[in-house]
Design a protein around this motif. Sequence first.
Motif, PDB file in Angstrom:
ATOM      1  N   GLN A   1      -7.412 -18.923  18.891  1.00  0.00           N
ATOM      2  CA  GLN A   1      -8.226 -18.124  17.971  1.00  0.00           C
ATOM      3  C   GLN A   1      -9.468 -17.599  18.676  1.00  0.00           C
ATOM      4  O   GLN A   1      -9.946 -18.196  19.654  1.00  0.00           O
ATOM      5  CB  GLN A   1      -8.630 -18.964  16.774  1.00  0.00           C
ATOM      6  N   PRO A   2     -10.010 -16.487  18.199  1.00  0.00           N
ATOM      7  CA  PRO A   2     -11.275 -15.993  18.758  1.00  0.00           C
ATOM      8  C   PRO A   2     -12.335 -17.082  18.742  1.00  0.00           C
ATOM      9  O   PRO A   2     -12.462 -17.830  17.766  1.00  0.00           O
ATOM     10  CB  PRO A   2     -11.640 -14.838  17.830  1.00  0.00           C
ATOM     11  N   GLY A   3     -13.077 -17.160  19.852  1.00  0.00           N
ATOM     12  CA  GLY A   3     -14.077 -18.210  19.997  1.00  0.00           C
ATOM     13  C   GLY A   3     -13.557 -19.472  20.637  1.00  0.00           C
ATOM     14  O   GLY A   3     -14.355 -20.358  21.002  1.00  0.00           O
ATOM     15  N   GLY A   4     -12.268 -19.580  20.785  1.00  0.00           N
ATOM     16  CA  GLY A   4     -11.669 -20.772  21.376  1.00  0.00           C
ATOM     17  C   GLY A   4     -11.710 -20.762  22.894  1.00  0.00           C
ATOM     18  O   GLY A   4     -12.247 -19.847  23.521  1.00  0.00           O
ATOM     19  N   SER A   5     -11.115 -21.798  23.470  1.00  0.00           N
ATOM     20  CA  SER A   5     -11.131 -21.983  24.921  1.00  0.00           C
ATOM     21  C   SER A   5      -9.741 -22.305  25.437  1.00  0.00           C
ATOM     22  O   SER A   5      -8.906 -22.871  24.716  1.00  0.00           O
ATOM     23  CB  SER A   5     -12.066 -23.137  25.299  1.00  0.00           C
ATOM     24  N   LEU A   6      -9.505 -21.950  26.686  1.00  0.00           N
ATOM     25  CA  LEU A   6      -8.292 -22.322  27.407  1.00  0.00           C
ATOM     26  C   LEU A   6      -8.663 -22.585  28.850  1.00  0.00           C
ATOM     27  O   LEU A   6      -9.604 -21.987  29.375  1.00  0.00           O
ATOM     28  CB  LEU A   6      -7.250 -21.202  27.365  1.00  0.00           C
TER      29      LEU A   6
ATOM     30  N   VAL B   1      -5.232 -13.958  22.224  1.00  0.00           N
ATOM     31  CA  VAL B   1      -6.378 -14.352  21.403  1.00  0.00           C
ATOM     32  C   VAL B   1      -6.270 -13.604  20.080  1.00  0.00           C
ATOM     33  O   VAL B   1      -6.417 -12.379  20.027  1.00  0.00           O
ATOM     34  CB  VAL B   1      -7.704 -14.025  22.101  1.00  0.00           C
ATOM     35  N   SER B   2      -6.000 -14.348  19.027  1.00  0.00           N
ATOM     36  CA  SER B   2      -5.767 -13.728  17.732  1.00  0.00           C
ATOM     37  C   SER B   2      -5.985 -14.745  16.629  1.00  0.00           C
ATOM     38  O   SER B   2      -5.716 -15.932  16.805  1.00  0.00           O
ATOM     39  CB  SER B   2      -4.340 -13.171  17.658  1.00  0.00           C
ATOM     40  N   SER B   3      -6.456 -14.247  15.495  1.00  0.00           N
ATOM     41  CA  SER B   3      -6.602 -15.116  14.327  1.00  0.00           C
ATOM     42  C   SER B   3      -5.360 -15.036  13.452  1.00  0.00           C
ATOM     43  O   SER B   3      -5.287 -15.705  12.416  1.00  0.00           O
ATOM     44  CB  SER B   3      -7.848 -14.736  13.547  1.00  0.00           C
TER      45      SER B   3
ATOM     46  N   ASP C   1      -9.938  -9.048  23.097  1.00  0.00           N
ATOM     47  CA  ASP C   1      -9.714  -8.189  24.263  1.00  0.00           C
ATOM     48  C   ASP C   1      -9.503  -8.973  25.554  1.00  0.00           C
ATOM     49  O   ASP C   1      -9.332  -8.377  26.626  1.00  0.00           O
ATOM     50  CB  ASP C   1     -10.828  -7.147  24.423  1.00  0.00           C
ATOM     51  N   ASP C   2      -9.511 -10.302  25.476  1.00  0.00           N
ATOM     52  CA  ASP C   2      -9.104 -11.128  26.613  1.00  0.00           C
ATOM     53  C   ASP C   2      -7.589 -11.322  26.651  1.00  0.00           C
ATOM     54  O   ASP C   2      -7.063 -11.905  27.602  1.00  0.00           O
ATOM     55  CB  ASP C   2      -9.775 -12.501  26.557  1.00  0.00           C
ATOM     56  N   THR C   3      -6.898 -10.852  25.628  1.00  0.00           N
ATOM     57  CA  THR C   3      -5.441 -10.969  25.588  1.00  0.00           C
ATOM     58  C   THR C   3      -4.823 -10.249  26.783  1.00  0.00           C
ATOM     59  O   THR C   3      -5.084  -9.066  27.012  1.00  0.00           O
ATOM     60  CB  THR C   3      -4.898 -10.385  24.284  1.00  0.00           C
ATOM     61  N   ALA C   4      -4.032 -10.972  27.549  1.00  0.00           N
ATOM     62  CA  ALA C   4      -3.462 -10.424  28.776  1.00  0.00           C
ATOM     63  C   ALA C   4      -2.542 -11.458  29.406  1.00  0.00           C
ATOM     64  O   ALA C   4      -2.537 -12.621  29.005  1.00  0.00           O
ATOM     65  CB  ALA C   4      -4.575 -10.074  29.771  1.00  0.00           C
ATOM     66  N   VAL C   5      -1.785 -11.010  30.387  1.00  0.00           N
ATOM     67  CA  VAL C   5      -1.097 -11.941  31.282  1.00  0.00           C
ATOM     68  C   VAL C   5      -2.040 -12.202  32.445  1.00  0.00           C
ATOM     69  O   VAL C   5      -2.558 -11.260  33.056  1.00  0.00           O
ATOM     70  CB  VAL C   5       0.241 -11.370  31.771  1.00  0.00           C
ATOM     71  N   TYR C   6      -2.266 -13.466  32.730  1.00  0.00           N
ATOM     72  CA  TYR C   6      -3.205 -13.864  33.770  1.00  0.00           C
ATOM     73  C   TYR C   6      -2.446 -14.336  35.010  1.00  0.00           C
ATOM     74  O   TYR C   6      -1.469 -15.084  34.905  1.00  0.00           O
ATOM     75  CB  TYR C   6      -4.121 -14.973  33.262  1.00  0.00           C
ATOM     76  N   TYR C   7      -2.924 -13.898  36.162  1.00  0.00           N
ATOM     77  CA  TYR C   7      -2.309 -14.202  37.440  1.00  0.00           C
ATOM     78  C   TYR C   7      -3.374 -14.695  38.424  1.00  0.00           C
ATOM     79  O   TYR C   7      -4.520 -14.231  38.389  1.00  0.00           O
ATOM     80  CB  TYR C   7      -1.691 -12.945  38.062  1.00  0.00           C
TER      81      TYR C   7
END
Length: 120
Positions: A13-18, A118-120, A88-94
């Motif tokens: 969710q928005p505001g969360g961490s990974l 990142v989505s509610s 807007d951090d939604t993406a595939v990360y490499y």
Amino acid sequence: QVQLVESGGGLVQPGGSLRLSCTASGSGFSLYLMGWYRQPPGKQRELVARFNPGGSTRYADAVNGRFTISRGDARNTVSLLMNNLRPDDTAVYYCNSPVSSTDITPRWSWGPGTQVTVSS
């Protein structure tokens, strides 16, 4: 040649961490050459965090203050801690290694990446 495998993505969710992790195998790996890239849907891949050759870190403006690149807990791993995540951090990360301080061309072949949504 270095082989790269990313993990740790997911739905948050928005505001969360990974915390993402990158494990490298093969010869030629150096922690302080590493960086994290991301590719949002329909957009080009961009470099968001990296180690500089002297060991300092550098971040894209969009993530500065929210993301932290660091050595991972296991050998030959690099982590990316992402806080206060936004849609807007939604993406595939490499992970990969930029060829120089001014050229973000990746040094090695891409790994599979890890999806962050990142989505509610």
